[in-house]
Design a protein around this motif. Structure first.
Motif, short mmCIF file in Angstrom:
data_model
loop_
_atom_site.label_atom_id
_atom_site.label_comp_id
_atom_site.label_asym_id
_atom_site.label_seq_id
_atom_site.Cartn_x
_atom_site.Cartn_y
_atom_site.Cartn_z
N GLY A 221 2.29 2.13 -54.20
CA GLY A 221 3.45 2.11 -55.08
C GLY A 221 4.05 0.76 -55.32
N PHE A 222 4.15 -0.06 -54.28
CA PHE A 222 4.83 -1.33 -54.43
C PHE A 222 4.04 -2.34 -55.25
N PHE A 223 2.74 -2.08 -55.46
CA PHE A 223 2.01 -3.01 -56.31
C PHE A 223 2.52 -2.94 -57.76
N SER A 224 3.20 -1.87 -58.09
CA SER A 224 3.63 -1.72 -59.48
C SER A 224 4.78 -2.64 -59.86
N VAL A 225 5.20 -3.53 -58.95
CA VAL A 225 6.15 -4.57 -59.36
C VAL A 225 5.40 -5.77 -59.95
N GLU B 111 11.48 -9.79 -55.65
CA GLU B 111 11.11 -8.97 -54.50
C GLU B 111 11.73 -7.58 -54.66
N ALA B 112 11.17 -6.61 -53.94
CA ALA B 112 11.76 -5.28 -53.86
C ALA B 112 11.84 -4.92 -52.39
N LEU C 66 13.97 3.63 -38.81
CA LEU C 66 12.54 3.39 -39.00
C LEU C 66 12.14 1.95 -38.74
N GLY C 67 13.03 1.10 -38.28
CA GLY C 67 12.60 -0.21 -37.81
C GLY C 67 12.73 -1.33 -38.82
N THR C 68 12.22 -2.49 -38.40
CA THR C 68 12.38 -3.74 -39.15
C THR C 68 11.06 -4.16 -39.77
N TYR C 69 11.00 -4.21 -41.06
CA TYR C 69 9.87 -4.73 -41.82
C TYR C 69 10.28 -4.67 -43.28
N GLY C 70 9.56 -5.41 -44.11
CA GLY C 70 9.87 -5.35 -45.54
C GLY C 70 11.28 -5.80 -45.87
N SER C 71 11.84 -6.72 -45.09
CA SER C 71 13.20 -7.23 -45.34
C SER C 71 14.22 -6.11 -45.48
N ARG C 72 14.09 -5.07 -44.63
CA ARG C 72 14.98 -3.93 -44.79
C ARG C 72 16.17 -3.95 -43.83
N SER C 73 16.25 -4.92 -42.94
CA SER C 73 17.30 -4.89 -41.92
C SER C 73 18.69 -4.94 -42.54
N THR C 74 18.98 -6.00 -43.29
CA THR C 74 20.31 -6.11 -43.89
C THR C 74 20.51 -5.10 -45.02
N THR D 233 16.90 -3.15 -53.05
CA THR D 233 17.54 -4.36 -53.56
C THR D 233 16.46 -5.32 -54.03
N PHE D 234 16.81 -6.22 -54.94
CA PHE D 234 15.81 -7.05 -55.61
C PHE D 234 16.20 -8.53 -55.58
N PRO D 235 15.98 -9.19 -54.43
CA PRO D 235 16.19 -10.64 -54.39
C PRO D 235 15.15 -11.35 -55.26
N PHE D 236 15.44 -12.58 -55.62
CA PHE D 236 14.52 -13.31 -56.51
C PHE D 236 14.62 -14.79 -56.23
N GLY D 237 13.71 -15.55 -56.84
CA GLY D 237 13.76 -16.98 -56.63
C GLY D 237 12.86 -17.75 -57.56
N ALA D 238 13.14 -19.05 -57.69
CA ALA D 238 12.36 -19.97 -58.51
C ALA D 238 11.86 -21.09 -57.61
N TYR D 239 10.54 -21.31 -57.58
CA TYR D 239 9.94 -22.30 -56.70
C TYR D 239 9.14 -23.33 -57.49
N ILE D 240 9.20 -24.56 -57.06
CA ILE D 240 8.42 -25.65 -57.67
C ILE D 240 7.72 -26.41 -56.56
N CYS D 241 6.42 -26.58 -56.71
CA CYS D 241 5.61 -27.26 -55.70
C CYS D 241 4.96 -28.49 -56.31
N VAL D 242 4.93 -29.57 -55.54
CA VAL D 242 4.24 -30.80 -55.94
C VAL D 242 3.15 -31.09 -54.91
N VAL D 243 1.92 -31.22 -55.37
CA VAL D 243 0.81 -31.52 -54.46
C VAL D 243 0.10 -32.79 -54.89
#
Length: 776
Positions: free
Chosen positions: A327-331, A455-456, A532-540, A625-635
């Motif tokens: 199911g979560f692949f559908s994001v 994220e979801a 059900l425990g801690t995983y998938g950023s579900r604690s908070t 909940t749906f946190p998000f972010g913008a990342y820029i990488c220089v290599v």
């Protein structure tokens, strides 16, 4: 005195920096024995016979347990409605599978005795290529399942196939297609997995200390496998040296320790070594993906489609909390507003260790984000657009939230453009492009890569989420002492995230109690509420919300008591930090500490109001909940060695309300480092016979401080509208967003369309040669 949110020091660090943490391997009990697991040296073979006589003659060996000795306990349920062998009975199905369990006076003797067990194997063909596993003539791995004739596990899809196909068929669209792999990787926590089992034959009470992220879920599974009533099982998860999803599953070694303790009437400890951990415990990823994207010539994204083959190993042990197998692949539509989308996922058995743990991401979301972000870069190249321009033109707008994606997810809130613009500002994107042009004129290989992710997290809505038929809700309980201090019991388990600090801050902010006066209890099923425990950023998002709601119940009860103390109506009181006061006369009031004393004293409380301020809450979130972010990488890529150096990395995250910014930053730094490992070096590989080629940290490389830059971070704050404190979760966001940014940067440096992870020097070298670049 610190009250509320802010960058306070972590309360738990006092014991850790002094080396006084207490881990499973620190548990010492009177009369304790030690166990070791005999593992299969081959990936696929029938078991002809197991001769344990010589091992039993070892003077320090107390028992040798095989699958035949376990009977019905030789198989256990997995998180995906499959079953997994505790100890192999009919055949072995991956290299490293558990075959026998030796119990001896000490760990060295138990491991020595493993060599005395004689197992006769009848080798069978192995299949480790997920595509070959689907061929009609492929060896059938799970022939224990009646009627099974192939290695196919499931087919699952989401979205609108017809609408998506119609867009791809139009003459006026530009279509790109790219196949890519997300390799099998391993969480590689600092502490390996282990357990100590102690069975009291008089009380028939089983106590298990184990390295688990989900103590209550483990207790339920131990009950199902052992036949013991759940109320007679106590699971204790002490300090955990990293989990990252690796310590969610129930592993055969845990069950073997329990079985041995019951059989011998003495405590039994089992701790795996590093090679065992890498070879046989839960993996993640291992997907073959084909993405397609359609856009107008001007750059409006219209449709995305993806076909995925998911390698689940020999047993389907995927940690999948939704009611759908993938199911979560559908994001996979990511952060973009498209007209149509469709994904199809096929799960397959192979002769590899069971995979599918939620390794530092929320259940297939890292793979989905990687796919869409790589496709966006491919589309930008096809259209001749800057990757920033294409993203800005297609990000979901703030006025579209709550936004329902074309695969049915409802994103709660966001201001995506603001996050991306902030990242561009921190990076000086225009300056970077100018620097790149100047370096290219000198033949230097510099690349700039972007990614934008959504994220979801917060697995928990009961209508959509479920594991073992238990739902995904979490509880919190608060006990207020007569002096006004608090003890908060939570159902999630910390593995380094700072729960003892963060959850104390939640209670502090709600009740005005100093964080030092709030003790957080976790990791013991006898003293904490079910969850059900801690995983998938579900604690908070889940347990943190339960803590906030429990604190508000305390506050509401305190208002009634305060009204009785002050001889006013409850509705005439208003809350200020830590205090109920009379409206219009703030001098007339009572603090939480004063109310706590009075609640157990002689004052007359309204009918039906019990003494004390204790409260409990169980939180069933209305949505993820749906946190998000913008990342820029220089290599920078060395043209002579093909070595990739991540020179700069800019990460702007939005996790809603930030409870402790320092802890948030720490989790981001860890996730970004994790992403460098996945993008550049981490891969569990196998040869054609199924031999694991990544069973040591000399073969399975993980990043160190040498391989990472000084992270440059920023943030925006878009509170979740449905969460009690507006928080969204942050623990895994950086791991989701960083791999595509790094790979996009490498492709940009080399001028190639795609390179598969991990981007090792050999793969980068091949990509350089494919562009006709001469060796230097």
């Amino acid at each position: 005195m610190t009250i509320g949110f802010g960058s306070t020091r972590r309360k738990e660090d006092a014991r850790f920096i002094r080396g006084q943490g207490h881990y499973v391997d620190d548990v010492q009990l009177p009369g304790m024995l030690h166990g070791a697991v005999l593992r299969s040296p081959v990936a696929h073979a029938r078991i002809v016979s197991i001769d344990t006589a010589a091992a039993l003659q070892h003077p320090k060996v107390h028992a040798v347990i095989t699958g035949a000795d376990l009977g019905e306990q030789a198989w256990m349920p997995t998180m995906s409605a499959d079953v997994q062998a505790v100890l192999a009975t009919d055949k072995v199905r991956f290299q490293g599978q558990e075959v026998a369990f030796v119990v001896a006076d000490d760990g060295y003797s138990a491991r020595d005795a493993l060599a005395l067990i004689d197992v006769e194997y009848d080798p069978l063909p192995a299949v480790v290529d997920v595509r070959l596993a689907l061929e009609p003539d492929a060896p059938v791995i799970r022939d224990d399942q009646p009627g099974r004739i192939d290695n196919h596990i499931f087919d699952w899809e989401a979205g609108d196939a017809a609408a998506t196909a119609a867009i791809f068929a139009r003459d006026d669209v530009v279509v790109i297609e790219q196949e890519m792999q997300f390799p099998r990787s391993h969480p590689a926590p600092m502490e390996t997995c282990g357990a100590v089992a102690d069975f009291d034959r008089v009380s028939e009470k089983l106590t298990v200390w184990c390295t688990t992220q989900a103590p209550h879920a483990h207790r339920t599974l131990y009950s199902l496998v052992s036949g013991l009533p759940e109320h007679r099982i106590r699971v204790i998860s002490p300090d955990v040296g990293g989990g990252f999803g690796n310590k969610v599953p129930v592993y055969p070694g845990y069950i073997c320790a329990i079985a041995a303790a019951r059989m011998l009437g003495r405590p039994v400890k089992w701790m795996e070594d590093r090679s065992e951990n890498l070879m046989s415990t839960g993996f993640a990823r291992d997907f073959v993906m084909r993405g397609r994207m359609a856009a107008t010539p001007e750059g409006k994204l219209l449709a995305v489609a993806v076909d995925v083959i998911a390698d689940h190993g020999a047993f389907n042990a995927t940690a999948q909390p939704s009611r759908y197998p993938a199911g979560f692949f559908s994001v996979f539509t990511g952060s973009y507003d498209v007209a149509a989308a469709h994904c199809a996922v096929t799960g397959v058995y192979t002769n590899k260790a069971p995979g599918g743990v939620a390794y530092a991401c929320s259940f297939r979301i890292a793979e989905a984000v990687y796919l869409v972000e790589r496709c966006v870069d491919c589309m930008a190249g096809e259209l001749g657009l800057d990757p920033v321009e294409l993203r800005l033109a297609n990000l979901i707008r703030p006025d579209q939230f709550p936004y329902e994606s074309k695969t049915g997810w409802v994103y709660d809130s966001g201001n995506y453009e603001a996050a991306l613009l902030k990242a561009l500002e921190i990076a000086d994107y225009a300056g970077l492009r100018a620097e790149q042009a100047e370096k290219r004129s000198r033949g230097e290989l510099m690349g700039i890569g972007l990614s934008f992710f959504t994220e979801a997290v917060g697995a928990g809505p009961r209508k959509h989420m479920d594991m073992f038929g238990l739902g995904m809700n979490d509880g919190a309980a608060i006990r207020i002492s007569p002096s006004g201090t608090a003890q908060l019991s939570i159902s999630v388990q910390t593995q380094g995230q700072g729960h003892e600090t963060t959850f104390a801050q939640i209670v502090s902010a709600e009740l005005g109690i100093a964080t030092d006066d709030v003790d957080v209890i976790h990791g013991d099923t006898d003293t904490t509420p079910y969850g059900l425990g801690t995983y998938g950023s579900r604690s908070t998002p889940v347990s943190g919300a339960a803590a906030a709601l429990a604190a508000r119940k305390v506050r509401d009860r305190a208002r009634i008591v305060a009204a009785a103390m002050l001889e006013v109506a409850a509705e005439d009181l208003e809350w200020t930090t830590g205090r109920w006061a009379v409206k219009g006369d703030p001098s007339q009031g009572a603090s939480i500490a004063e109310i706590a004393v009075a609640s157990r004293g002689p004052i007359e409380l309204p009918l039906g109001i019990e003494a004390g301020l204790d409260a409990e809450a169980v939180y069933d979130p209305p949505n993820l909940t749906f946190p998000f972010g913008a990342y820029i990488c220089v290599v920078d890529v060395d043209p002579g060695t093909a070595h990739v150096k991540v020179r700069r990395f800019i990460a702007v995250d939005d996790c809603g309300v930030r409870i402790n910014p320092m802890i948030v930053e720490g989790q981001i730094h860890g996730g970004l480092t994790d992403g460098v490992g996945m993008a550049l070096m981490e891969m569990i590989a196998f040869d054609e016979d199924g031999n694991c080629l990544g069973a040591s940290l000399m073969d399975y490389l993980i990043p160190t401080a040498v391989e990472v830059p000084d992270w440059e971070t920023g943030f925006t704050v878009t509170p979740s509208p449905h969460h009690p404190i507006g928080a969204k979760g942050i623990g895994e966001s950086a791991t989701v967003g960083s791999p595509p940014a790094i790979v996009n940067a490498i492709c940009d440096a080399l001028g190639v369309r795609h390179i598969d992870m991990p981007c090792t020097p050999s793969r980068v070298w091949d990509a350089m040669r494919s562009k006709g670049r001469p060796a230097q």
